[in-house]
Design a protein around this motif. Structure first.
Motif, PDB file in Angstrom:
ATOM      1  N   UNK A   1       0.833  -1.108  -0.071  1.00  0.00           N
ATOM      2  CA  UNK A   1       0.105   0.038  -0.107  1.00  0.00           C
ATOM      3  C   UNK A   1       0.932   1.229   0.136  1.00  0.00           C
ATOM      4  N   UNK A   2       2.005   1.211   0.715  1.00  0.00           N
ATOM      5  CA  UNK A   2       2.771   2.542   0.653  1.00  0.00           C
ATOM      6  C   UNK A   2       3.321   2.708  -0.711  1.00  0.00           C
ATOM      7  N   UNK A   3       3.672   1.889  -1.403  1.00  0.00           N
ATOM      8  CA  UNK A   3       3.926   1.979  -3.125  1.00  0.00           C
ATOM      9  C   UNK A   3       3.087   2.345  -3.685  1.00  0.00           C
ATOM     10  N   UNK A   4       1.859   2.020  -3.451  1.00  0.00           N
ATOM     11  CA  UNK A   4       0.911   2.262  -4.325  1.00  0.00           C
ATOM     12  C   UNK A   4       0.328   3.804  -3.983  1.00  0.00           C
ATOM     13  N   UNK A   5       0.394   4.098  -2.746  1.00  0.00           N
ATOM     14  CA  UNK A   5      -0.205   5.468  -2.225  1.00  0.00           C
ATOM     15  C   UNK A   5       0.928   6.328  -2.864  1.00  0.00           C
ATOM     16  N   UNK A   6       2.176   6.017  -2.871  1.00  0.00           N
ATOM     17  CA  UNK A   6       3.161   6.994  -3.248  1.00  0.00           C
ATOM     18  C   UNK A   6       3.531   7.012  -4.675  1.00  0.00           C
ATOM     19  N   UNK A   7       3.086   6.206  -5.313  1.00  0.00           N
ATOM     20  CA  UNK A   7       3.371   5.916  -6.871  1.00  0.00           C
ATOM     21  C   UNK A   7       4.748   5.756  -6.836  1.00  0.00           C
ATOM     22  N   UNK A   8       5.088   4.852  -6.016  1.00  0.00           N
ATOM     23  CA  UNK A   8       6.565   4.400  -6.136  1.00  0.00           C
ATOM     24  C   UNK A   8       7.723   5.184  -5.726  1.00  0.00           C
ATOM     25  N   UNK A   9       7.137   6.378  -5.116  1.00  0.00           N
ATOM     26  CA  UNK A   9       8.216   7.501  -4.705  1.00  0.00           C
ATOM     27  C   UNK A   9       8.892   6.946  -3.201  1.00  0.00           C
ATOM     28  N   UNK A  10       8.191   6.064  -2.444  1.00  0.00           N
ATOM     29  CA  UNK A  10       8.758   5.688  -1.256  1.00  0.00           C
ATOM     30  C   UNK A  10       9.309   4.120  -1.640  1.00  0.00           C
ATOM     31  N   UNK A  11      10.512   3.944  -1.252  1.00  0.00           N
ATOM     32  CA  UNK A  11      11.164   2.664  -1.400  1.00  0.00           C
ATOM     33  C   UNK A  11      10.535   1.943  -0.350  1.00  0.00           C
ATOM     34  N   UNK A  12      10.736   0.721  -0.138  1.00  0.00           N
ATOM     35  CA  UNK A  12      10.207  -0.114   0.844  1.00  0.00           C
ATOM     36  C   UNK A  12      11.141  -1.552   1.078  1.00  0.00           C
ATOM     37  N   UNK A  13      11.333  -1.788   2.106  1.00  0.00           N
ATOM     38  CA  UNK A  13      11.893  -3.170   2.528  1.00  0.00           C
ATOM     39  C   UNK A  13      11.122  -3.796   3.812  1.00  0.00           C
ATOM     40  N   UNK A  14      10.888  -5.030   3.470  1.00  0.00           N
ATOM     41  CA  UNK A  14      10.318  -6.074   4.604  1.00  0.00           C
ATOM     42  C   UNK A  14      11.372  -6.229   5.573  1.00  0.00           C
ATOM     43  N   UNK A  15      11.261  -5.671   6.858  1.00  0.00           N
ATOM     44  CA  UNK A  15      12.121  -6.175   7.792  1.00  0.00           C
ATOM     45  C   UNK A  15      11.308  -6.313   9.220  1.00  0.00           C
ATOM     46  N   UNK A  16      11.547  -7.280  10.013  1.00  0.00           N
ATOM     47  CA  UNK A  16      10.982  -7.617  11.261  1.00  0.00           C
ATOM     48  C   UNK A  16      11.950  -6.799  12.168  1.00  0.00           C
ATOM     49  N   UNK A  17      11.269  -5.726  12.832  1.00  0.00           N
ATOM     50  CA  UNK A  17      12.107  -4.906  13.831  1.00  0.00           C
ATOM     51  C   UNK A  17      12.271  -5.821  15.114  1.00  0.00           C
ATOM     52  N   UNK A  18      11.530  -6.766  15.470  1.00  0.00           N
ATOM     53  CA  UNK A  18      11.877  -7.702  16.686  1.00  0.00           C
ATOM     54  C   UNK A  18      13.093  -8.411  16.421  1.00  0.00           C
ATOM     55  N   UNK A  19      13.539  -8.409  15.260  1.00  0.00           N
ATOM     56  CA  UNK A  19      15.034  -8.978  15.078  1.00  0.00           C
ATOM     57  C   UNK A  19      16.126  -7.835  15.036  1.00  0.00           C
ATOM     58  N   UNK A  20      15.633  -6.561  15.057  1.00  0.00           N
ATOM     59  CA  UNK A  20      16.630  -5.632  14.941  1.00  0.00           C
ATOM     60  C   UNK A  20      16.657  -4.924  13.454  1.00  0.00           C
ATOM     61  N   UNK A  21      17.333  -3.582  13.417  1.00  0.00           N
ATOM     62  CA  UNK A  21      17.412  -3.155  12.241  1.00  0.00           C
ATOM     63  C   UNK A  21      18.091  -3.929  10.899  1.00  0.00           C
ATOM     64  N   UNK A  22      17.435  -4.179   9.732  1.00  0.00           N
ATOM     65  CA  UNK A  22      18.582  -4.960   8.768  1.00  0.00           C
ATOM     66  C   UNK A  22      19.915  -3.854   8.421  1.00  0.00           C
ATOM     67  N   UNK A  23      20.497  -4.404   7.706  1.00  0.00           N
ATOM     68  CA  UNK A  23      21.792  -3.624   7.161  1.00  0.00           C
ATOM     69  C   UNK A  23      21.146  -2.713   6.067  1.00  0.00           C
ATOM     70  N   UNK A  24      21.481  -1.467   6.328  1.00  0.00           N
ATOM     71  CA  UNK A  24      21.133  -0.478   5.132  1.00  0.00           C
ATOM     72  C   UNK A  24      22.269   0.422   4.491  1.00  0.00           C
ATOM     73  N   UNK A  25      21.994   0.865   3.479  1.00  0.00           N
ATOM     74  CA  UNK A  25      22.946   1.576   2.583  1.00  0.00           C
ATOM     75  C   UNK A  25      23.021   2.971   3.016  1.00  0.00           C
ATOM     76  N   UNK A  26      24.192   3.317   3.663  1.00  0.00           N
ATOM     77  CA  UNK A  26      24.308   4.770   4.132  1.00  0.00           C
ATOM     78  C   UNK A  26      23.650   5.173   5.189  1.00  0.00           C
ATOM     79  N   UNK A  27      23.428   6.516   5.454  1.00  0.00           N
ATOM     80  CA  UNK A  27      23.051   7.194   6.421  1.00  0.00           C
ATOM     81  C   UNK A  27      21.827   8.028   5.951  1.00  0.00           C
TER      82      UNK A  27
END
Length: 379
Positions: A137-163
């Protein structure tokens, strides 16, 4: 610049599809669909605000809950995040943010927070959430402007590129185990000069939990509270078990939210209530005589009393009607959330007294319509 009202047709369209409702008006709910929409919103509201049985990361894998969120909570969260952004700006914490900032939305759901910041600032945004359906839904509502990544925060943050220049965590921190909340904030890849915007429900449980995380992070020395706090000491609201701090401010709700509020007997279309916090790596101390108004009790005969908070603590400040003079006339204008300079005030018992020789000067009167107004809930 895109505004919330511009997002409403897409919200209604996606919500109708998820709830199995027929097509309808682009800006409001048709009478024939209002009852079903309100029932879905009521079930989600009770699950998030009442018993909080739905305050977990898998809620939006259910199409009915996701559709209800788009109708009811999505517009409110969007407005709350833009209000906290305005609070951060008024505190001077966005001066180092680049013209096109990178934004990270943690526990994003269908990304109202990410889109609120993109609409206000531009740049790019990445949304993290455990729910693939919500991210779709985030992608649909933003017209693709918001990048998305599935991640379970209960397992901590995933590795991300940059700051990232801005990180927003809206209504997600309280869904994590208490012992992992501060660790999540510590792990955020925040760029130099960046800010973390936190928003939590305006409930005693969630509001106090946010203040406890604040205290833990500030004790570490790695973070500073930029707003609404004027102190880096432990929050005085936690000294009393019945106190917590929330924000309250009016907003212009979309027509369909007004319809749902009337159907549900709620007042969310009139004012938004939530618990905000802006964190940065370092902040300059405020002037000694500057205070934040955190409470406005009902008028008393012959005097007016407020509660204010600063590095000197949370204290009452009063002025007798007979001591009202032009130099302290701003005392009558003060509302919850205002920054005020109190010069020449005297100590009186456990609080402060504004006298004829005192100076009272409102410092943020122009921000009232945009910024949240922190208030300590009365004991």
């Amino acid at each position: 610049m895109t505004a919330l009202i511009d997002r409403v047709p897409a919200l209604l369209g996606r919500a109708r599809a998820l709830l199995g409702l027929p097509p309808g008006p682009p800006d409001r709910l048709a009478p024939s669909e209002l009852r079903r929409a309100a029932q879905a919103a009521s079930a989600l509201h009770e699950g998030l605000v009442g018993r909080r049985a739905l305050a977990h990361r898998r809620t939006y894998d259910d199409a009915a809950h996701l559709g209800a969120y788009l109708l009811w909570w999505w517009p409110q969260t969007y407005a709350k995040v833009q209000a906290v952004l305005a609070l951060a700006r008024s505190a001077g914490t966005l001066l180092a943010i680049p013209a096109r900032p990178r934004t990270l939305d943690v526990g994003a759901g269908p990304a109202p927070a990410a889109l609120a910041l993109l609409d206000a600032l531009g740049g790019s945004a990445l949304a993290l959430d455990a729910s693939a359906a919500a991210l779709s839904e985030a992608r649909a509502l933003s017209g693709g402007a918001v990048g998305t990544r599935q991640a379970d925060l209960g397992e901590g943050l995933p590795r991300l590129d940059g700051e990232f220049d801005l990180v927003v965590v809206a209504n997600a921190l309280s869904e994590l185990p208490p012992g992992s909340r501060a660790a999540l904030i510590d792990a955020l890849p925040l760029a130099q000069g960046g800010a973390v915007l936190l928003v939590e429900p305006a409930l005693r449980e969630t509001g106090r939990a946010l203040l406890e995380v604040r205290n833990e992070l500030l004790r570490s020395g790695r973070w500073s509270a930029a707003a609404p706090c004027l102190t880096q000491r432990p929050c005085p609201a936690l000294e009393h078990p019945r106190d917590w701090c929330t924000a309250l401010h009016p907003w212009q709700a979309p027509p369909h939210v007004v319809q749902l509020a009337a159907e549900l007997g709620l007042r969310a279309d009139e004012a938004l209530a939530y618990a905000p916090l802006v964190l940065v790596r370092s902040v300059a101390p405020p002037p000694r005589d500057v205070w934040r108004v955190v409470g406005v009790p009902r008028p008393e005969k012959g005097k007016k009393r407020l509660f204010v908070c600063s590095d000197q603590g949370r204290v009452p400040v009063g002025r007798l009607d007979r001591d009202a003079v032009p130099t302290n006339a701003d005392f009558d204008r003060l509302e919850r959330g205002d920054l005020v300079l109190l010069g020449g005030v005297a100590r009186k018992g456990d609080g402060l007294r504004v006298g004829r020789e005192s100076e009272v000067r409102l410092l943020e009167g122009g921000e009232r319509a945009q910024t949240p107004t922190p208030s300590a809930e009365p004991r």
